[in-house]
Design a protein around this motif. Structure first.
Motif, PDB file in Angstrom:
ATOM      1  N   ASN A   1       0.873  -1.168   0.000  1.00 31.26           N
ATOM      2  CA  ASN A   1       0.000   0.000   0.000  1.00 31.26           C
ATOM      3  C   ASN A   1       0.909   1.217   0.000  1.00 31.26           C
ATOM      4  N   ILE A   2       0.482   2.246  -0.712  1.00 28.12           N
ATOM      5  CA  ILE A   2       1.262   3.469  -0.809  1.00 28.12           C
ATOM      6  C   ILE A   2       0.397   4.604  -0.288  1.00 28.12           C
ATOM      7  N   SER A   3       0.860   5.241   0.775  1.00 31.06           N
ATOM      8  CA  SER A   3       0.144   6.370   1.369  1.00 31.06           C
ATOM      9  C   SER A   3       0.798   7.663   0.917  1.00 31.06           C
ATOM     10  N   SER A   4      -0.045   8.667   0.679  1.00 29.91           N
ATOM     11  CA  SER A   4       0.439   9.987   0.287  1.00 29.91           C
ATOM     12  C   SER A   4      -0.582  11.016   0.771  1.00 29.91           C
ATOM     13  N   VAL A   5      -0.248  12.279   0.568  1.00 24.83           N
ATOM     14  CA  VAL A   5      -1.166  13.350   0.968  1.00 24.83           C
ATOM     15  C   VAL A   5      -1.116  14.465  -0.068  1.00 24.83           C
ATOM     16  N   SER A   6      -2.267  15.065  -0.328  1.00 23.51           N
ATOM     17  CA  SER A   6      -2.360  16.145  -1.307  1.00 23.51           C
ATOM     18  C   SER A   6      -1.884  17.463  -0.702  1.00 23.51           C
ATOM     19  N   PRO A   7      -1.694  18.478  -1.550  1.00 22.08           N
ATOM     20  CA  PRO A   7      -1.319  19.796  -1.023  1.00 22.08           C
ATOM     21  C   PRO A   7      -2.374  20.371  -0.070  1.00 22.08           C
ATOM     22  N   ASP A   8      -3.623  19.918  -0.212  1.00 22.27           N
ATOM     23  CA  ASP A   8      -4.715  20.379   0.640  1.00 22.27           C
ATOM     24  C   ASP A   8      -4.874  19.534   1.902  1.00 22.27           C
ATOM     25  N   GLY A   9      -3.974  18.560   2.098  1.00 18.16           N
ATOM     26  CA  GLY A   9      -4.036  17.720   3.291  1.00 18.16           C
ATOM     27  C   GLY A   9      -4.979  16.537   3.198  1.00 18.16           C
ATOM     28  N   VAL A  10      -5.414  16.173   1.975  1.00 14.46           N
ATOM     29  CA  VAL A  10      -6.305  15.028   1.795  1.00 14.46           C
ATOM     30  C   VAL A  10      -5.461  13.764   1.669  1.00 14.46           C
ATOM     31  N   SER A  11      -5.692  12.822   2.576  1.00 15.88           N
ATOM     32  CA  SER A  11      -4.922  11.577   2.590  1.00 15.88           C
ATOM     33  C   SER A  11      -5.382  10.626   1.500  1.00 15.88           C
ATOM     34  N   ASP A  12      -4.437   9.896   0.954  1.00 16.62           N
ATOM     35  CA  ASP A  12      -4.730   8.909  -0.076  1.00 16.62           C
ATOM     36  C   ASP A  12      -3.933   7.645   0.224  1.00 16.62           C
ATOM     37  N   VAL A  13      -4.471   6.520  -0.167  1.00 13.61           N
ATOM     38  CA  VAL A  13      -3.757   5.249  -0.069  1.00 13.61           C
ATOM     39  C   VAL A  13      -4.201   4.395  -1.239  1.00 13.61           C
ATOM     40  N   MET A  14      -3.250   3.707  -1.844  1.00 21.32           N
ATOM     41  CA  MET A  14      -3.578   2.828  -2.961  1.00 21.32           C
ATOM     42  C   MET A  14      -2.889   1.481  -2.757  1.00 21.32           C
ATOM     43  N   THR A  15      -3.345   0.501  -3.502  1.00 21.59           N
ATOM     44  CA  THR A  15      -2.755  -0.829  -3.484  1.00 21.59           C
ATOM     45  C   THR A  15      -2.006  -1.025  -4.787  1.00 21.59           C
ATOM     46  N   ALA A  16      -0.792  -1.587  -4.696  1.00 23.93           N
ATOM     47  CA  ALA A  16       0.020  -1.795  -5.894  1.00 23.93           C
ATOM     48  C   ALA A  16       0.769  -3.117  -5.794  1.00 23.93           C
ATOM     49  N   ALA A  17       1.095  -3.679  -6.953  1.00 22.18           N
ATOM     50  CA  ALA A  17       1.846  -4.934  -6.981  1.00 22.18           C
ATOM     51  C   ALA A  17       3.154  -4.807  -7.753  1.00 22.18           C
ATOM     52  N   TRP A  18       3.389  -3.695  -8.405  1.00 22.53           N
ATOM     53  CA  TRP A  18       4.605  -3.557  -9.201  1.00 22.53           C
ATOM     54  C   TRP A  18       5.618  -2.764  -8.405  1.00 22.53           C
ATOM     55  N   ASN A  19       6.497  -3.483  -7.725  1.00 23.39           N
ATOM     56  CA  ASN A  19       7.486  -2.856  -6.852  1.00 23.39           C
ATOM     57  C   ASN A  19       8.664  -3.790  -6.667  1.00 23.39           C
ATOM     58  N   CYS A  20       9.795  -3.208  -6.313  1.00 26.11           N
ATOM     59  CA  CYS A  20      10.991  -4.009  -6.040  1.00 26.11           C
ATOM     60  C   CYS A  20      12.041  -3.133  -5.364  1.00 26.11           C
ATOM     61  N   PRO A  21      13.075  -3.761  -4.776  1.00 35.40           N
ATOM     62  CA  PRO A  21      14.180  -2.963  -4.266  1.00 35.40           C
ATOM     63  C   PRO A  21      14.931  -2.358  -5.450  1.00 35.40           C
ATOM     64  N   TYR A  22      15.524  -1.202  -5.240  1.00 36.76           N
ATOM     65  CA  TYR A  22      16.320  -0.562  -6.284  1.00 36.76           C
ATOM     66  C   TYR A  22      17.783  -0.486  -5.852  1.00 36.76           C
ATOM     67  N   ASP A  23      18.004  -0.274  -4.579  1.00 39.71           N
ATOM     68  CA  ASP A  23      19.323  -0.272  -3.961  1.00 39.71           C
ATOM     69  C   ASP A  23      19.097  -0.600  -2.484  1.00 39.71           C
ATOM     70  N   ALA A  24      20.141  -0.657  -1.699  1.00 41.09           N
ATOM     71  CA  ALA A  24      20.007  -1.056  -0.296  1.00 41.09           C
ATOM     72  C   ALA A  24      19.012  -0.182   0.457  1.00 41.09           C
ATOM     73  N   ASP A  25      18.986   1.103   0.186  1.00 36.22           N
ATOM     74  CA  ASP A  25      18.084   2.017   0.891  1.00 36.22           C
ATOM     75  C   ASP A  25      17.097   2.695  -0.057  1.00 36.22           C
ATOM     76  N   GLN A  26      16.845   2.058  -1.213  1.00 34.89           N
ATOM     77  CA  GLN A  26      15.961   2.644  -2.204  1.00 34.89           C
ATOM     78  C   GLN A  26      14.963   1.618  -2.723  1.00 34.89           C
ATOM     79  N   VAL A  27      13.775   2.103  -3.070  1.00 30.76           N
ATOM     80  CA  VAL A  27      12.716   1.249  -3.596  1.00 30.76           C
ATOM     81  C   VAL A  27      12.273   1.775  -4.955  1.00 30.76           C
ATOM     82  N   LEU A  28      11.664   0.900  -5.728  1.00 29.52           N
ATOM     83  CA  LEU A  28      11.122   1.266  -7.027  1.00 29.52           C
ATOM     84  C   LEU A  28       9.688   0.775  -7.070  1.00 29.52           C
ATOM     85  N   ILE A  29       8.770   1.668  -7.384  1.00 29.23           N
ATOM     86  CA  ILE A  29       7.378   1.276  -7.594  1.00 29.23           C
ATOM     87  C   ILE A  29       6.921   1.872  -8.917  1.00 29.23           C
ATOM     88  N   VAL A  30       6.018   1.196  -9.577  1.00 25.81           N
ATOM     89  CA  VAL A  30       5.496   1.682 -10.853  1.00 25.81           C
ATOM     90  C   VAL A  30       4.070   2.164 -10.615  1.00 25.81           C
TER      91      VAL A  30
END
Length: 182
Positions: A21-50
């Motif tokens: 799940n990916i949580s984010s917030v709009s400039p107006d403070g509206v919370s959002d969350v979505m479900t995703a399956a396309w993701n992987c590690p990119y480096d030791a401290d980095q992630v990649l999601i599509v």
């Protein structure tokens, strides 16, 4: 002997599609969350999601450069299906719309689905790449995992990995090799 498959199934051969799940917030403070399956590690401290460039989550991340990845478990299937079935632009605050009493992430203070197996709080690495391609590269700024799921000695998500969900196709998930139909 081999069976020929459609080239549109390449993603299903490479991974089961771990659900996040990916949580984010709009400039107006509206919370959002979505479900995703396309993701992987990119480096030791980095992630990649599509992400789809037309999604509310993408716009939010492009706006403020912050997001939280949470790793749900089998207990969360109904919640992740619900938040994955609507666009934030259509329903507003997805936590309110879905009736989820959210928690706040530790550092970024974003609303997150409670009781996930783990959370990775991230800052966007490259705005242009996300804007042009939908590939979101994030640098972890904080990570926290439920007690008992991290193997300190081996430094891995040992017990936690057994509980992660992998998306197979509509209504079918895998948990530790076992199929779960919804």
């Amino acid at each position: 002997m081999y069976k020929k498959l459609s080239t549109r199934t390449a993603n299903r051969l490479l991974c089961g599609g771990q659900i996040i799940n990916i949580s984010s917030v709009s400039p107006d403070g509206v919370s959002d969350v979505m479900t995703a399956a396309w993701n992987c590690p990119y480096d030791a401290d980095q992630v990649l999601i599509v992400l789809d460039r037309g999604h509310t989550t993408t716009a939010n991340i492009l706006d403020n450069g912050k997001f939280v990845i949470s790793i749900p478990s089998e207990d969360d299937i109904s919640v992740i299906n619900k938040v994955g079935s609507a666009h934030g632009r259509d329903v507003g605050d997805k936590f309110v719309w879905a009736g989820i009493e959210s928690d706040k992430s530790q550092i970024l203070g974003l609303d997150v689905i409670p009781n996930a197996l783990a959370y990775i709080e991230c800052e966007l690495i490259n705005r242009d790449v996300l804007d042009k391609t939908g590939v979101c590269l994030g640098k972890a700024v904080n990570i926290y995992v439920k007690d008992g799921l991290w193997d300190d000695e081996g430094s891995h998500f040992g017990e936690g990995m057994k509980l992660t969900l992998s998306y197979v196709h509509e209504g079918l998930y895998r948990v530790n090799g076992r199929e779960v139909k919804v």
